[in-house]
Design a protein around this motif. Sequence first.
Motif, PDB file in Angstrom:
ATOM      1  N   ASP A 114      41.334  11.369 -71.641  1.00  0.00           N
ATOM      2  CA  ASP A 114      40.513  10.227 -72.033  1.00  0.00           C
ATOM      3  C   ASP A 114      39.218  10.252 -71.229  1.00  0.00           C
ATOM      4  N   LEU A 115      38.256  11.026 -71.723  1.00  0.00           N
ATOM      5  CA  LEU A 115      36.977  11.182 -71.046  1.00  0.00           C
ATOM      6  C   LEU A 115      35.909  10.387 -71.784  1.00  0.00           C
ATOM      7  N   VAL A 116      35.156   9.565 -71.052  1.00  0.00           N
ATOM      8  CA  VAL A 116      34.176   8.679 -71.677  1.00  0.00           C
ATOM      9  C   VAL A 116      33.115   9.469 -72.428  1.00  0.00           C
ATOM     10  N   ASP A 117      32.541  10.495 -71.809  1.00  0.00           N
ATOM     11  CA  ASP A 117      31.461  11.245 -72.446  1.00  0.00           C
ATOM     12  C   ASP A 117      31.931  11.921 -73.733  1.00  0.00           C
ATOM     13  N   GLU A 118      33.146  12.472 -73.703  1.00  0.00           N
ATOM     14  CA  GLU A 118      33.670  13.129 -74.902  1.00  0.00           C
ATOM     15  C   GLU A 118      33.887  12.099 -76.012  1.00  0.00           C
ATOM     16  N   ARG A 119      34.428  10.941 -75.650  1.00  0.00           N
ATOM     17  CA  ARG A 119      34.673   9.905 -76.655  1.00  0.00           C
ATOM     18  C   ARG A 119      33.364   9.441 -77.299  1.00  0.00           C
ATOM     19  N   LEU A 120      32.352   9.214 -76.494  1.00  0.00           N
ATOM     20  CA  LEU A 120      31.070   8.751 -77.026  1.00  0.00           C
ATOM     21  C   LEU A 120      30.428   9.812 -77.914  1.00  0.00           C
ATOM     22  N   ALA A 121      30.531  11.076 -77.520  1.00  0.00           N
ATOM     23  CA  ALA A 121      29.935  12.142 -78.319  1.00  0.00           C
ATOM     24  C   ALA A 121      30.605  12.250 -79.693  1.00  0.00           C
ATOM     25  N   LEU A 122      31.910  12.115 -79.729  1.00  0.00           N
ATOM     26  CA  LEU A 122      32.628  12.219 -80.993  1.00  0.00           C
ATOM     27  C   LEU A 122      32.392  10.995 -81.879  1.00  0.00           C
ATOM     28  N   LEU A 123      32.291   9.821 -81.267  1.00  0.00           N
ATOM     29  CA  LEU A 123      31.939   8.632 -82.050  1.00  0.00           C
ATOM     30  C   LEU A 123      30.545   8.782 -82.648  1.00  0.00           C
ATOM     31  N   ALA A 124      29.641   9.419 -81.910  1.00  0.00           N
ATOM     32  CA  ALA A 124      28.261   9.558 -82.373  1.00  0.00           C
ATOM     33  C   ALA A 124      28.160  10.456 -83.597  1.00  0.00           C
ATOM     34  N   VAL A 125      29.069  11.421 -83.753  1.00  0.00           N
ATOM     35  CA  VAL A 125      28.983  12.314 -84.919  1.00  0.00           C
ATOM     36  C   VAL A 125      29.790  11.801 -86.097  1.00  0.00           C
ATOM     37  N   GLY A 126      30.455  10.629 -85.964  1.00  0.00           N
ATOM     38  CA  GLY A 126      31.073  10.036 -87.139  1.00  0.00           C
ATOM     39  C   GLY A 126      32.552   9.766 -87.080  1.00  0.00           C
ATOM     40  N   ALA A 127      33.214  10.009 -85.950  1.00  0.00           N
ATOM     41  CA  ALA A 127      34.635   9.673 -85.848  1.00  0.00           C
ATOM     42  C   ALA A 127      34.803   8.155 -85.829  1.00  0.00           C
ATOM     43  N   ASP A 128      35.874   7.686 -86.467  1.00  0.00           N
ATOM     44  CA  ASP A 128      36.153   6.253 -86.447  1.00  0.00           C
ATOM     45  C   ASP A 128      36.794   5.822 -85.145  1.00  0.00           C
ATOM     46  N   ASP A 129      37.584   6.703 -84.555  1.00  0.00           N
ATOM     47  CA  ASP A 129      38.144   6.405 -83.244  1.00  0.00           C
ATOM     48  C   ASP A 129      38.504   7.707 -82.555  1.00  0.00           C
ATOM     49  N   VAL A 130      38.540   7.649 -81.240  1.00  0.00           N
ATOM     50  CA  VAL A 130      38.913   8.792 -80.405  1.00  0.00           C
ATOM     51  C   VAL A 130      39.965   8.299 -79.438  1.00  0.00           C
ATOM     52  N   ILE A 131      41.154   8.895 -79.511  1.00  0.00           N
ATOM     53  CA  ILE A 131      42.306   8.402 -78.754  1.00  0.00           C
ATOM     54  C   ILE A 131      42.911   9.556 -77.964  1.00  0.00           C
ATOM     55  N   ALA A 132      43.301   9.275 -76.741  1.00  0.00           N
ATOM     56  CA  ALA A 132      43.982  10.281 -75.926  1.00  0.00           C
ATOM     57  C   ALA A 132      45.359  10.568 -76.514  1.00  0.00           C
ATOM     58  N   ARG A 133      45.751  11.813 -76.470  1.00  0.00           N
ATOM     59  CA  ARG A 133      47.016  12.216 -77.082  1.00  0.00           C
ATOM     60  C   ARG A 133      48.211  11.476 -76.472  1.00  0.00           C
TER      61      ARG A 133
END
Length: 472
Positions: free
Chosen positions: A86-105
């Motif tokens: 659960d990395l903040v920068d990775e989550r924000l980057a993926l949200l920016a390209v169009g993911a609806d949510d980013v969740i740690a496994r």
Amino acid sequence: MAGRILIVEGTASHRILLRARLTSAFYEVLVAETGGEALAMIDESRPDLVLAATELPDMCGSGFCTRLRALPDQADTPLVLLTEDDLVDERLALLAVGADDVIARAVEDILLLARLRSLLRRARAQDQMELRTDAKRALGLSEAPRSFQRPARVALVSLDPALGLDTIAARLRVGIGAQVELSAAGTLLQSQAISAEAVVLIDTGGEPGAGLALLSQLRTARAQHHAVLVYVTDKGRDEMAARALDLGADEVLHNGPEALELALRLPRLIGRSRRAKRHRAALRNGLRAAMVDPLTGLYNRRYALPEVARMAQQAARCGQPLALLVADLDHFKKVNDRWGHAVGDQVLVATAQRLTAGRRAQDLVARLGGEEFLIALPGADIDSAAAAARLLCEEVAQLSLPMPRLRAGRPSLFSPTISIGIALMDAGGEAVETALLRADGALYAAKHAGRNRTHVAPPAAFPHAFGALRGA
């Protein structure tokens, strides 16, 4: 099944585990090992939601998201990406390209399943709003792109008195150009409160349960009924976040208040909300157009007949009378022939305005077609209905409408008149059409007697009384 979910996962053990978790929740599960395989099968399988790992054998999560969004009709398919950490920068980057949510496994099942339910509900609500292109045009939904969008109204509410919101508010004002206000919980719940387009409820340090209770009240509050609700809580409170989604939160941030993440999520949420609002308005306008005569603004025949039937049922239950008045403009054809149909339309509009002036809220005034109008008077007996009809005749006759000049000289004035037939609906369950026929017969009698007058129809047992007049 609760929905069809496509799992995109390159590791066999992870695929098996995810499939078991979703199947036990009654989802129909499809599986792809690579991003390319998933993209190839999406058009045929039409999943309701895509759940993909960020590390695939043939592409990364960002590349998969970008290629998915580029497919026809996949711009709004819910996409959840699973990360190893659960990395903040990775989550924000993926949200920016169009993911609806980013969740740690490693997220708890309760939060993962609640998130999937929330996204599926949103997608289905959007599907119901989407109309075919031709229907959109018919209802006026196909509109030119807007050159100006007003700033969004966002309310920030914190249940932690020690938490400062000024920095978050400032970043949102700059980042998305929003009008951001720091609000107290009680203020938003007041019936006269200003409606916010989005309410961000930060529940990170208040009394346990208070945030969820406030969320429930906000969802039903009149002023905030259509607002986007974003619930923010701390990491490790998965159960609270899951309950918030099931209570109606549109979005949940379960890693504390992060201004950049809010700036990424809020514009999408507000954009969806605005599209839904335009759809609702267009549907209301379409329904109104189906019920209202566009020239006079009165209800039309399509609406009036079922409404009179409902009024008749209510009158019968309450033991109250219901009077029907059918009014018709006298010599209206001569108006059209002499001055033209545009002037005839003006006469119709002026007459409709006189017929509606002073009517009670429970009365119904409708245009049946042409120059014929219907007035339904619940609770009116035959004497009061006859008096009301005579008054209507007098009020219409008092109109003095300027007519166009047909030759040199001063413009002439025209005073229209109407004739009215009156029928009291039979308490024994008389059909609306039968009562209208009796009122129509009484109208013919008024015309036959010289026009600009009223006539009362005989009771329902004697409908043959107007036979001779109709044949005249």
